[in-house]
Scaffold this active site. Structure first.
Site, mmCIF file in Angstrom:
data_model
loop_
_atom_site.group_PDB
_atom_site.id
_atom_site.type_symbol
_atom_site.label_atom_id
_atom_site.label_comp_id
_atom_site.label_asym_id
_atom_site.label_seq_id
_atom_site.Cartn_x
_atom_site.Cartn_y
_atom_site.Cartn_z
ATOM 1 N N LYS A 1 1.050 -1.624 0.170
ATOM 2 C CA LYS A 1 0.398 0.137 0.198
ATOM 3 C C LYS A 1 0.861 1.358 0.250
ATOM 4 C CE LYS A 1 -4.050 1.898 2.424
ATOM 5 N NZ LYS A 1 -4.501 1.709 3.374
ATOM 6 N N SER B 1 -9.728 -0.466 8.134
ATOM 7 C CA SER B 1 -9.466 -1.261 6.593
ATOM 8 C C SER B 1 -8.635 -1.334 5.562
ATOM 9 C CB SER B 1 -8.580 0.832 5.578
ATOM 10 O OG SER B 1 -8.994 1.843 5.684
ATOM 11 N N SER C 1 -9.407 2.033 3.474
ATOM 12 C CA SER C 1 -8.781 2.355 2.230
ATOM 13 C C SER C 1 -8.070 1.702 1.229
ATOM 14 C CB SER C 1 -8.233 3.448 3.210
ATOM 15 O OG SER C 1 -7.478 3.224 4.050
HETATM 16 N N1 GLN Z 1 -13.017 4.128 6.217
HETATM 17 C C1 GLN Z 1 -12.296 4.405 7.838
HETATM 18 C C2 GLN Z 1 -12.371 6.280 7.384
HETATM 19 O O1 GLN Z 1 -12.635 6.305 6.332
HETATM 20 C C3 GLN Z 1 -10.891 3.212 8.202
HETATM 21 C C4 GLN Z 1 -10.197 4.113 7.428
HETATM 22 C C5 GLN Z 1 -8.946 3.051 7.655
HETATM 23 O O2 GLN Z 1 -8.800 1.998 8.291
HETATM 24 N N2 GLN Z 1 -7.483 3.616 7.371
HETATM 25 O O3 GLN Z 1 -11.307 6.888 8.783
#
Ligand code: GLN
Length: 508
Positions: free
Chosen positions: A73, A172, A148
């Site tokens: 990532k 995420s 994400s």
């Molecule tokens: N979807 C969550 C957010 O937007 C978690 C994102 C993540 O785990 N990086 O913050």
């Protein structure tokens, strides 16, 4: 093929590393144009690395991940490679050092083939907030892959990597794993070093693997876990035998079933699918125990106060001076000059109170430096990141700090306590990973709250700092995969791997 199958073939000489790497290059070349999982690749480096590792295989010194081609990532530093966090503000930034996880993967001979798309600075649940454009779900290109770590999940699902690394701040890793039909493991906070992971919300962020199988995830965790003196939140606790837990799971486990996670908002079919898996596990000797998590209903609200607060502070470093995108200086000076001239003209013409007001505005005019910060950030950050910075700054501001930030910290503790209590009675707690299957690209873009609600089942594990896994649980009648989630107490990764493996044996 799994990591261990590949490794066997590589060690016996049946497959060469070059063949493996070439397979993934072909896959990426044919599929990435559509799926958009990779944002950067370096095939030459991967091929020459394959040669180096092949020599180690030939002389019997190959590491645990020899033969494993991985994508990373784009939020984890790899020296000499671009590190963009899918943001314009870092579009030309190159890492100057390796993250600890990267050092550890390389030391065990993994081959890193490219950098994976994501939501900008890991903020999002659909991988639509990326400077590189959205990632598509390999099962249906009109659907999101989740986020994400959408690129990390899609790359595994589309066989563009054997396994990948993602990051999980509120779900995420697990949520995209669920949407793409792969395994995603979020380790306990402090189990895997964050050194070299770009910070979003430092007290939540975790690095973990996405993989085809529970055992593969365990094999990657085995390499990346463990104390690191460069991350002062890294735990000194010895790591456990994750691979053993994934290979020989115990069927007589106690599974906590929280009513709170099976109620309103959950797709009926997903609910039934998970219940029927639980019945099968019970028939095999597992014990299902109702548990109460009275405060998890405040999880989303608490997270979006604390994580945005931390993000607003962490992202202050992108000022256009030390890192990344800098606005055009002459253009900025020009704008500033024009504003000043306009105000001075107004001042000449104004009278009485108006004159005083204009004078005040003149004294508030930015210095050139402040204006450069503002303009660089305005141009460099996307809309979701700006929303988070504004929210975070607000909840930390004088007069609101106690009402929001301070209160949210207390609720975070209550959620942690709920889990501590529950884990006195059970080994793991089960839930769906997400309330639905993958949704249409674009369908939630203008409704941030709907987007935030995707993490309703994953977020409280990050608030509590505990570990969790998402494992494919079945295919919905709409043709899309969905996951089942298990969470366990801090440093009990073996328990989620164990439970995950039991499901995998049923489903596949
Ligand atoms: N979807 C969550 C957010 O937007 C978690 C994102 C993540 O785990 N990086 O913050």
């Amino acid at each position: 093929m799994t990591i261990s199958e590949t490794r066997d073939k590589v060690l016996s000489g049946e497959l060469s590393l070059r063949e493996i790497v070439e397979h993934y290059i072909t896959q990426i070349e044919s599929k990435n144009v559509d799926i958009n999982a990779y944002v950067n690749t370096d095939f030459d480096a991967a091929l020459s690395r394959a040669e180096e590792v092949q020599k180690k295989i030939d002389n019997g010194t190959a590491g645990k991940l020899a033969g494993v081609a991985m994508g990373i990532k784009d939020v984890i530093s790899e020296r000499g490679k671009k590190l963009t966090c899918a943001s314009k503000i870092l579009e030309n930034f190159e890492s100057v050092y390796d993250a600890t996880v990267i050092e550890r993967l390389r030391a065990e001979d993994a081959i890193l083939i490219g950098r994976l798309n994501m939501d900008e600075f890991a903020m999002g649940s659909a991988n639509e907030f990326s400077n590189f454009g959205p990632v598509k779900n390999p099962h249906d290109h009109d659907k999101v892959p989740g986020g994400s770590s959408g690129g990390s999940a899609a790359a595994v699902a589309a066989d563009m990597a054997m396994t990948t690394l993602g990051s999980d701040t509120g779900g995420s890793i697990r949520q995209p794993a669920s949407y793409c039909g792969v395994v995603g493991l979020k380790p306990t906070y402090g189990r895997v070093s964050r050194y070299g992971l770009v910070a979003f919300a430092s007290s939540f962020d975790c690095i973990g693997p996405l993989a085809h199988s529970v055992e593969d995830a365990a094999r990657v965790l085995d390499v990346i876990a463990g104390f690191d003196e460069r991350d002062n939140t890294s735990s000194q606790k010895e790591k456990d035998d994750y691979i053993e837990a994934a290979q020989s799971p115990n069927k007589k486990i106690k599974i906590g079933v929280p009513e709170a996670f099976f109620g309103e908002g959950l797709d009926e079919e997903i609910k039934k699918g998970i219940e029927s898996i639980l019945n099968e596990l019970e028939a095999d000797g597992a014990e299902l125990v109702p548990v109460e998590l009275p405060h998890v209903k405040y999880g989303i609200a608490t997270y979006y106060i604390l994580a945005t607060a931390e993000a607003s502070s962490n992202l202050a470093r992108y000022d256009g001076i030390r890192y990344g995108h800098r606005a055009d200086k002459d253009e900025m000076l020009d704008e500033l000059k024009k504003e000043e001239i306009a105000l001075k003209e107004q001042f000449e013409l104004a009278e009485g109170e108006d004159k005083i007001a204009v004078q005040e505005e003149l004294t508030k005019l930015d210095s050139a430096l402040v204006r450069l910060y503002k303009k660089s950030r305005t141009e460099g950050f996307g809309p979701e990141v700006k929303r988070r910075i504004m929210l975070g700054t607000y909840v930390l501001s004088a007069g609101y700090y106690d009402a929001y930030y301070g209160k949210a910290q207390k609720v975070r503790r209550l959620i942690q306590n709920d889990y501590k209590e529950a884990f006195k009675k059970v080994d793991v707690i089960v839930s769906p990973t997400a309330p639905t299957t993958a949704f249409d690209i674009g369908s939630k873009l203008d409704d941030p709250v709907q987007m935030y609600l995707n993490d309703v089942y994953t977020i409280s594990a990050n608030l509590a700092g505990i570990c969790g896994i998402s494992v494919p649980a079945g295919t919905h009648s709409n043709g899309l995969p969905y996951g089942i989630q298990f969470v366990a107490d801090s440093f009990e990764e073996t328990k989620v791997l164990n439970a995950g493996r039991l499901v995998e044996m049923k489903v596949s």
